[in-house]
Design a protein around this motif. Structure first.
Motif, PDB file in Angstrom:
ATOM      1  N   THR A   1       7.761   1.270 -10.746  1.00  0.00           N
ATOM      2  CA  THR A   1       6.325   1.100 -11.014  1.00  0.00           C
ATOM      3  C   THR A   1       5.972  -0.387 -11.088  1.00  0.00           C
ATOM      4  OG1 THR A   1       6.199   3.206 -12.184  1.00  0.00           O
ATOM      5  CG2 THR A   1       4.459   1.607 -12.653  1.00  0.00           C
ATOM      6  N   LYS A   2       6.781  -1.174 -11.775  1.00  0.00           N
ATOM      7  CA  LYS A   2       6.520  -2.621 -11.905  1.00  0.00           C
ATOM      8  C   LYS A   2       6.634  -3.333 -10.565  1.00  0.00           C
ATOM      9  CE  LYS A   2       5.750  -3.016 -16.314  1.00  0.00           C
ATOM     10  NZ  LYS A   2       4.450  -3.422 -16.804  1.00  0.00           N
ATOM     11  N   ILE A   3       7.619  -2.941  -9.753  1.00  0.00           N
ATOM     12  CA  ILE A   3       7.757  -3.554  -8.419  1.00  0.00           C
ATOM     13  C   ILE A   3       6.503  -3.282  -7.589  1.00  0.00           C
ATOM     14  CG2 ILE A   3       8.983  -3.411  -6.216  1.00  0.00           C
ATOM     15  CD1 ILE A   3      11.556  -2.902  -7.854  1.00  0.00           C
ATOM     16  N   LEU A   4       6.061  -2.026  -7.581  1.00  0.00           N
ATOM     17  CA  LEU A   4       4.876  -1.670  -6.798  1.00  0.00           C
ATOM     18  C   LEU A   4       3.616  -2.344  -7.345  1.00  0.00           C
ATOM     19  CD1 LEU A   4       5.704   2.089  -6.172  1.00  0.00           C
ATOM     20  CD2 LEU A   4       5.765   0.223  -4.489  1.00  0.00           C
ATOM     21  N   GLU A   5       3.509  -2.452  -8.650  1.00  0.00           N
ATOM     22  CA  GLU A   5       2.360  -3.157  -9.249  1.00  0.00           C
ATOM     23  C   GLU A   5       2.339  -4.620  -8.816  1.00  0.00           C
ATOM     24  OE1 GLU A   5       2.698  -2.555 -13.467  1.00  0.00           O
ATOM     25  OE2 GLU A   5       1.888  -0.510 -13.357  1.00  0.00           O
ATOM     26  N   GLN A   6       3.514  -5.238  -8.782  1.00  0.00           N
ATOM     27  CA  GLN A   6       3.605  -6.638  -8.364  1.00  0.00           C
ATOM     28  C   GLN A   6       3.175  -6.797  -6.902  1.00  0.00           C
ATOM     29  OE1 GLN A   6       4.201  -9.213 -10.329  1.00  0.00           O
ATOM     30  NE2 GLN A   6       4.059 -10.682  -8.683  1.00  0.00           N
ATOM     31  N   LEU A   7       3.617  -5.898  -6.044  1.00  0.00           N
ATOM     32  CA  LEU A   7       3.217  -5.957  -4.637  1.00  0.00           C
ATOM     33  C   LEU A   7       1.707  -5.734  -4.496  1.00  0.00           C
ATOM     34  CD1 LEU A   7       6.134  -3.909  -3.010  1.00  0.00           C
ATOM     35  CD2 LEU A   7       5.855  -6.395  -3.025  1.00  0.00           C
ATOM     36  N   LYS A   8       1.165  -4.749  -5.223  1.00  0.00           N
ATOM     37  CA  LYS A   8      -0.268  -4.441  -5.153  1.00  0.00           C
ATOM     38  C   LYS A   8      -1.136  -5.571  -5.700  1.00  0.00           C
ATOM     39  CE  LYS A   8       0.240   0.561  -5.472  1.00  0.00           C
ATOM     40  NZ  LYS A   8       0.006   1.746  -6.306  1.00  0.00           N
ATOM     41  N   SER A   9      -0.585  -6.378  -6.581  1.00  0.00           N
ATOM     42  CA  SER A   9      -1.365  -7.474  -7.154  1.00  0.00           C
ATOM     43  C   SER A   9      -1.560  -8.624  -6.158  1.00  0.00           C
ATOM     44  CB  SER A   9      -0.686  -8.001  -8.429  1.00  0.00           C
ATOM     45  OG  SER A   9       0.476  -8.737  -8.112  1.00  0.00           O
ATOM     46  N   GLN A  10      -0.889  -8.542  -5.005  1.00  0.00           N
ATOM     47  CA  GLN A  10      -0.991  -9.596  -3.992  1.00  0.00           C
ATOM     48  C   GLN A  10      -1.277  -8.994  -2.611  1.00  0.00           C
ATOM     49  OE1 GLN A  10       2.193 -12.651  -4.453  1.00  0.00           O
ATOM     50  NE2 GLN A  10       2.962 -11.223  -6.010  1.00  0.00           N
ATOM     51  N   PRO A  11      -2.399  -8.306  -2.446  1.00  0.00           N
ATOM     52  CA  PRO A  11      -2.680  -7.650  -1.162  1.00  0.00           C
ATOM     53  C   PRO A  11      -2.858  -8.629  -0.010  1.00  0.00           C
ATOM     54  CG  PRO A  11      -4.607  -7.579  -2.575  1.00  0.00           C
ATOM     55  CD  PRO A  11      -3.479  -8.137  -3.398  1.00  0.00           C
ATOM     56  N   ASP A  12      -3.148  -9.886  -0.318  1.00  0.00           N
ATOM     57  CA  ASP A  12      -3.265 -10.891   0.737  1.00  0.00           C
ATOM     58  C   ASP A  12      -1.896 -11.332   1.246  1.00  0.00           C
ATOM     59  OD1 ASP A  12      -3.057 -11.892  -1.907  1.00  0.00           O
ATOM     60  OD2 ASP A  12      -3.493 -13.921  -1.180  1.00  0.00           O
ATOM     61  N   VAL A  13      -0.840 -11.031   0.500  1.00  0.00           N
ATOM     62  CA  VAL A  13       0.524 -11.401   0.879  1.00  0.00           C
ATOM     63  C   VAL A  13       1.274 -10.201   1.454  1.00  0.00           C
ATOM     64  CG1 VAL A  13       2.752 -12.243   0.026  1.00  0.00           C
ATOM     65  CG2 VAL A  13       0.630 -13.216  -0.878  1.00  0.00           C
ATOM     66  N   PHE A  14       1.103  -9.023   0.839  1.00  0.00           N
ATOM     67  CA  PHE A  14       1.870  -7.840   1.214  1.00  0.00           C
ATOM     68  C   PHE A  14       0.987  -6.785   1.852  1.00  0.00           C
ATOM     69  CE2 PHE A  14       4.044  -9.621  -2.533  1.00  0.00           C
ATOM     70  CZ  PHE A  14       5.247  -9.944  -1.931  1.00  0.00           C
ATOM     71  N   ASP A  15       1.450  -6.192   2.943  1.00  0.00           N
ATOM     72  CA  ASP A  15       0.753  -5.090   3.609  1.00  0.00           C
ATOM     73  C   ASP A  15       1.130  -3.803   2.878  1.00  0.00           C
ATOM     74  OD1 ASP A  15      -0.245  -3.100   5.215  1.00  0.00           O
ATOM     75  OD2 ASP A  15       0.632  -3.882   7.071  1.00  0.00           O
ATOM     76  N   LEU A  16       0.231  -3.319   2.048  1.00  0.00           N
ATOM     77  CA  LEU A  16       0.502  -2.161   1.195  1.00  0.00           C
ATOM     78  C   LEU A  16       0.570  -0.851   1.974  1.00  0.00           C
ATOM     79  CD1 LEU A  16      -1.745  -3.193  -1.815  1.00  0.00           C
ATOM     80  CD2 LEU A  16       0.691  -3.632  -1.459  1.00  0.00           C
ATOM     81  N   GLU A  17       0.207  -0.893   3.249  1.00  0.00           N
ATOM     82  CA  GLU A  17       0.320   0.294   4.103  1.00  0.00           C
ATOM     83  C   GLU A  17       1.699   0.389   4.741  1.00  0.00           C
ATOM     84  OE1 GLU A  17      -2.212   2.585   4.522  1.00  0.00           O
ATOM     85  OE2 GLU A  17      -3.172   1.439   2.922  1.00  0.00           O
ATOM     86  N   ARG A  18       2.528  -0.631   4.535  1.00  0.00           N
ATOM     87  CA  ARG A  18       3.841  -0.659   5.188  1.00  0.00           C
ATOM     88  C   ARG A  18       4.926  -1.101   4.196  1.00  0.00           C
ATOM     89  NH1 ARG A  18       2.791  -2.854  11.140  1.00  0.00           N
ATOM     90  NH2 ARG A  18       4.554  -4.133  10.558  1.00  0.00           N
ATOM     91  N   ILE A  19       5.195  -0.234   3.230  1.00  0.00           N
ATOM     92  CA  ILE A  19       6.259  -0.494   2.262  1.00  0.00           C
ATOM     93  C   ILE A  19       7.392   0.483   2.562  1.00  0.00           C
ATOM     94  CG2 ILE A  19       6.911  -0.439  -0.171  1.00  0.00           C
ATOM     95  CD1 ILE A  19       4.014  -1.173  -0.842  1.00  0.00           C
ATOM     96  N   PHE A  20       8.579  -0.053   2.776  1.00  0.00           N
ATOM     97  CA  PHE A  20       9.744   0.755   3.123  1.00  0.00           C
ATOM     98  C   PHE A  20      10.854   0.513   2.109  1.00  0.00           C
ATOM     99  CE2 PHE A  20       7.375  -0.104   6.944  1.00  0.00           C
ATOM    100  CZ  PHE A  20       7.332   1.119   7.579  1.00  0.00           C
ATOM    101  N   PHE A  21      11.591   1.548   1.811  1.00  0.00           N
ATOM    102  CA  PHE A  21      12.764   1.446   0.944  1.00  0.00           C
ATOM    103  C   PHE A  21      14.004   1.751   1.773  1.00  0.00           C
ATOM    104  CE2 PHE A  21      10.057   0.896  -2.432  1.00  0.00           C
ATOM    105  CZ  PHE A  21      10.557   1.188  -3.692  1.00  0.00           C
ATOM    106  N   ALA A  22      15.114   1.113   1.434  1.00  0.00           N
ATOM    107  CA  ALA A  22      16.386   1.388   2.096  1.00  0.00           C
ATOM    108  C   ALA A  22      17.507   1.192   1.080  1.00  0.00           C
ATOM    109  CB  ALA A  22      16.582   0.460   3.290  1.00  0.00           C
TER     110      ALA A  22
END
Length: 155
Positions: free
Chosen positions: A45-66
């Motif tokens: 949840t914290k990782i995703l919140e951090q990514l969502k807090s920077q939509p100008d940096v991260f493309d939230l439509e393209r998050i992949f886990f491996a």
């Protein structure tokens, strides 16, 4: 990192605190996706919140886990539990763990290399780890997927 950066990807590497807290799944709780089920729920949840807090940096439509091995079990769990946020996932070095009633006789025979036409004639050797209605014989470090009330691991 360099390859991801050169191709315009952000590479976020999550790491377990010794082991991932991948919860067991069963018929009563087939998708254990809450903070009560796993301490890693809050971590993701914290990782995703951090990514969502920077939509100008991260493309939230393209998050992949491996992940690989234990990380692969974590990847599967996180990708199902956070499916609304994760576009796709890749795993290696782990498969579906079957336990209890989920282990059918034909599964054990196929694991032993016996074809379906040989089921009545050929018995599984006594030493063979796959036991119908008990365990598929695939031992996972730490005993994951081998509890009395679990049937599948990962989800």
């Amino acid at each position: 990192y360099d390859n991801a950066n050169a191709k315009g990807y952000a590479l976020v590497c999550a790491d377990a605190n010794i082991h991932w807290d991948v919860p067991e799944a069963n018929k009563l709780n087939p998708t254990p996706c809450s903070s009560e089920d796993s301490k890693d729920y809050k971590y993701v949840t914290k990782i995703l919140e951090q990514l969502k807090s920077q939509p100008d940096v991260f493309d939230l439509e393209r998050i992949f886990f491996a992940g690989h091995s234990e990380g692969s079990m974590f990847t599967t769990w996180a990708s199902f539990c956070f499916a609304q946020n994760i576009t796709g996932f890749a795993q290696s070095g782990v498969g579906l763990k079957l336990h209890g009633a989920a282990v059918r006789d034909d599964h054990c025979h196929r694991m032993a290399g016996n074809g379906p036409d040989q089921l009545p004639e050929r018995l599984l050797p006594e030493w063979y780890p796959c036991k119908p209605d008990k365990d598929d014989g695939m031992l996972i470090p730490g005993g994951w997927g081998e509890c009395e009330d679990c049937e599948y691991n990962p989800l």
